[in-house]
Design a protein around this motif. Structure first.
Motif, mmCIF file in Angstrom:
data_model
loop_
_atom_site.group_PDB
_atom_site.id
_atom_site.type_symbol
_atom_site.label_atom_id
_atom_site.label_comp_id
_atom_site.label_asym_id
_atom_site.label_seq_id
_atom_site.Cartn_x
_atom_site.Cartn_y
_atom_site.Cartn_z
ATOM 1 N N TYR A 302 -10.997 8.099 36.511
ATOM 2 C CA TYR A 302 -12.414 8.296 36.206
ATOM 3 C C TYR A 302 -12.649 8.883 34.818
ATOM 4 N N GLU A 303 -11.691 9.657 34.331
ATOM 5 C CA GLU A 303 -11.884 10.327 33.040
ATOM 6 C C GLU A 303 -11.916 9.336 31.874
ATOM 7 N N ARG A 304 -11.452 8.103 32.084
ATOM 8 C CA ARG A 304 -11.413 7.112 31.007
ATOM 9 C C ARG A 304 -12.690 6.276 30.916
ATOM 10 N N ILE A 305 -13.550 6.361 31.920
ATOM 11 C CA ILE A 305 -14.696 5.449 31.991
ATOM 12 C C ILE A 305 -15.678 5.687 30.835
ATOM 13 N N GLY A 306 -15.998 6.941 30.552
ATOM 14 C CA GLY A 306 -16.890 7.242 29.429
ATOM 15 C C GLY A 306 -16.278 6.849 28.098
ATOM 16 N N ARG A 307 -14.982 7.066 27.947
ATOM 17 C CA ARG A 307 -14.299 6.696 26.702
ATOM 18 C C ARG A 307 -14.250 5.186 26.518
ATOM 19 N N ILE A 308 -14.131 4.458 27.616
ATOM 20 C CA ILE A 308 -14.148 2.994 27.540
ATOM 21 C C ILE A 308 -15.495 2.530 26.987
ATOM 22 N N LEU A 309 -16.590 3.091 27.501
ATOM 23 C CA LEU A 309 -17.922 2.701 27.029
ATOM 24 C C LEU A 309 -18.088 3.004 25.539
ATOM 25 N N LEU A 310 -17.703 4.206 25.102
ATOM 26 C CA LEU A 310 -17.851 4.574 23.696
ATOM 27 C C LEU A 310 -17.041 3.638 22.803
ATOM 28 N N SER A 311 -15.820 3.347 23.194
ATOM 29 C CA SER A 311 -14.973 2.450 22.402
ATOM 30 C C SER A 311 -15.594 1.064 22.295
ATOM 31 N N CYS A 312 -16.159 0.592 23.404
ATOM 32 C CA CYS A 312 -16.772 -0.737 23.402
ATOM 33 C C CYS A 312 -18.060 -0.770 22.581
ATOM 34 N N ILE A 313 -18.848 0.306 22.625
ATOM 35 C CA ILE A 313 -20.067 0.373 21.811
ATOM 36 C C ILE A 313 -19.719 0.295 20.325
ATOM 37 N N LEU A 314 -18.725 1.070 19.899
ATOM 38 C CA LEU A 314 -18.325 1.060 18.487
ATOM 39 C C LEU A 314 -17.788 -0.312 18.087
ATOM 40 N N THR A 315 -17.001 -0.914 18.960
ATOM 41 C CA THR A 315 -16.412 -2.222 18.649
ATOM 42 C C THR A 315 -17.471 -3.309 18.575
ATOM 43 N N VAL A 316 -18.397 -3.309 19.532
ATOM 44 C CA VAL A 316 -19.415 -4.365 19.547
ATOM 45 C C VAL A 316 -20.380 -4.209 18.372
ATOM 46 N N THR A 317 -20.613 -2.980 17.925
ATOM 47 C CA THR A 317 -21.466 -2.777 16.748
ATOM 48 C C THR A 317 -20.810 -3.377 15.506
ATOM 49 N N ALA A 318 -19.532 -3.097 15.324
ATOM 50 C CA ALA A 318 -18.813 -3.625 14.164
ATOM 51 C C ALA A 318 -18.775 -5.148 14.193
#
Length: 446
Positions: A302-318
């Motif tokens: 569960y601790e990785r779920i928020g980090r997954i979202l943040l990583s994907c937001i940064l990647t999709v923006t780029a």
């Protein structure tokens, strides 16, 4: 997916998927390029005007493939191999049922819906013919998409890329042969698409049949298991309904575009096809988020779920911002690949200047939906998307656009609806993740 740095893992997963989507669009673009260059702007408008309607009918069933991906990924992450096998065979059975239903609906409703959209007379017959032939290949389309969803759920995004490449090459060769040599016009590109879809479906089925382990497919074991079907429906039906309601708003926008005539329709179709490359690249990040979140939820990470979202937001923006700006900057040259008509190119640029430059905001919205569905919440993003992205566009058409009937004002409805809907999705993600963590804490204490 369950350990190690996230951004690198997300990119390793996403890049083949991104290439698959872009490759598929290149081959789909071949339909529009061939008819635009060798059959004229009327045929270009006919093929381009069918996209929103095709999505309207297809998306409700295609959402089931999202449900299949989530169910397979969650059980795979938890190591429940028997459940994975049942999900695989249920997904393949469901794909055939969905394909038959889409074929029936599509062929029956093509012309009446095109007439309802106000499709001009000079375009109507060609557009209806294209759609009827296209829908004839829906069983193969569904088989490929469900099969590819199974492979993605276990982290394999490369083999669908290879199969798509083979089918796409066949599509281009047949496009040229049917249109240039046999002079089949839009019927030729539709038939080429159906044949290529059959090839990609056959390849992905052979892949699953030859695979070892839990995803091994045996045709004699294909059946729809009631519990797996219910799980797929719980995620997939809301996703499909959301996609179809999105398409309703896009059908209304297409109807508004149609009111400007066939030249504007042709420019809009070419520009929308270019934007599809940006969307497909961003959608691979959504697929990554959906799969990573589902597997980590199944494994209790569960601790990785928020980090997954943040990583994907940064990647999709780029990805979205860089590709969108490139498409806009090269817009005139790219549009001339579809048509030699300068007025059509000008009309296409009117769309690109608004939508291509802001498309990354749509990426935010989709990535947030991926997190919610990965957490098992599919009804919430459906409701938010219907009220937000879709409802706002419909209200916009009948209020703001009704006062200022310009293409620019029509296209602005897209970024406005994306931004508002993404903000609401983020609030929903925070609430759903809190609920999941609370439930997990209760299970541990019990």
């Amino acid at each position: 997916m369950l350990n190690g740095p996230l951004v690198r893992s997300i990119l390793v997963f996403s890049v083949p998927l991104m290439l698959s989507g872009i490759l598929q669009l290149l081959f789909n673009a071949a339909d529009i390029v061939v008819v635009g260059q060798f059959a004229g702007s009327t045929s270009l408008a006919a093929v381009g005007s069918t996209g929103a309607l095709i999505n309207l009918i297809v998306n409700v069933f295609m959402g089931m493939s999202i449900g299949a991906s989530v169910v397979v990924a969650r059980n795979y992450g938890a190591g429940r191999w028997k459940d994975v096998g049942e999900a695989v065979h249920t997904a393949i059975g469901l794909s055939v049922v969905c394909g038959v239903l889409v074929t029936a609906f599509g062929i029956a409703l093509s012309r009446p819906l095109l007439e309802l959209m106000g499709t001009p007379e000079d375009v109507l017959d060609l557009a209806a013919l294209y759609m009827k032939i296209y829908f004839g290949g829906m069983v193969a389309t569904m088989l490929y998409n469900f099969g590819a969803a199974i492979l993605r759920a276990v982290g394999d995004t490369r083999r669908p890329l290879y199969y798509l490449f083979i089918a796409g090459v066949v599509n281009i060769v047949l496009n040229l042969f049917f249109v240039i040599v046999l002079h089949m016009d839009v019927a030729g590109v539709a038939l080429a698409t159906v044949i290529s879809q059959c090839i990609s479906a056959a390849l992905v089925l052979l892949c699953l049949m030859r695979s070892g382990g839990a995803i091994h497919l045996e045709l004699r074991r294909v059946r729809i298991a009631r519990d797996k079907f219910a799980e797929m429906m719980r995620v997939g039906l809301p996703a499909g309904l959301q996609g179809s309601v999105f398409s309703i708003s896009n059908v209304l926008i297409q109807s508004a575009v149609n009111s400007f005539g066939s030249v504007v329709m042709a420019g809009n179709a070419a520009a929308a096809n270019l934007e599809g490359f940006v969307y497909t690249a961003m959608n691979s990040i959504y697929q990554a988020n959906l799969t990573f979140t589902s597997q980590n939820l199944g494994a209790g990470r569960y601790e990785r779920i928020g980090r997954i979202l943040l990583s994907c937001i940064l990647t999709v923006t780029a990805v979205g911002l860089s590709l969108g700006l490139i498409v806009y900057a090269l817009g005139p040259e790219l549009l001339r690949l579809y048509t030699t008509d300068a007025t059509v190119v000008q009309m296409g640029m009117k769309r690109l200047v608004v939508i291509a430059t802001t498309y990354f905001v749509c990426g935010w919205m989709d990535v947030l939906v991926g997190s919610l569905r990965g957490l098992g919440s599919s009804v919430v993003p459906m409701i938010v998307s219907i009220l937000g992205a879709c409802g706002l566009r419909i209200v916009w058409i009948y209020t703001i656009f009704a006062v200022d009937r310009t293409l620019t004002m029509l296209y602005i409805s897209y970024p406005v609806s994306w931004a508002i809907t993404a903000a609401v999705h983020f609030g929903c993600f925070v609430a759903v993740r809190r609920k999941v963590l609370r439930a997990a804490g209760r299970e541990l204490s019990a």
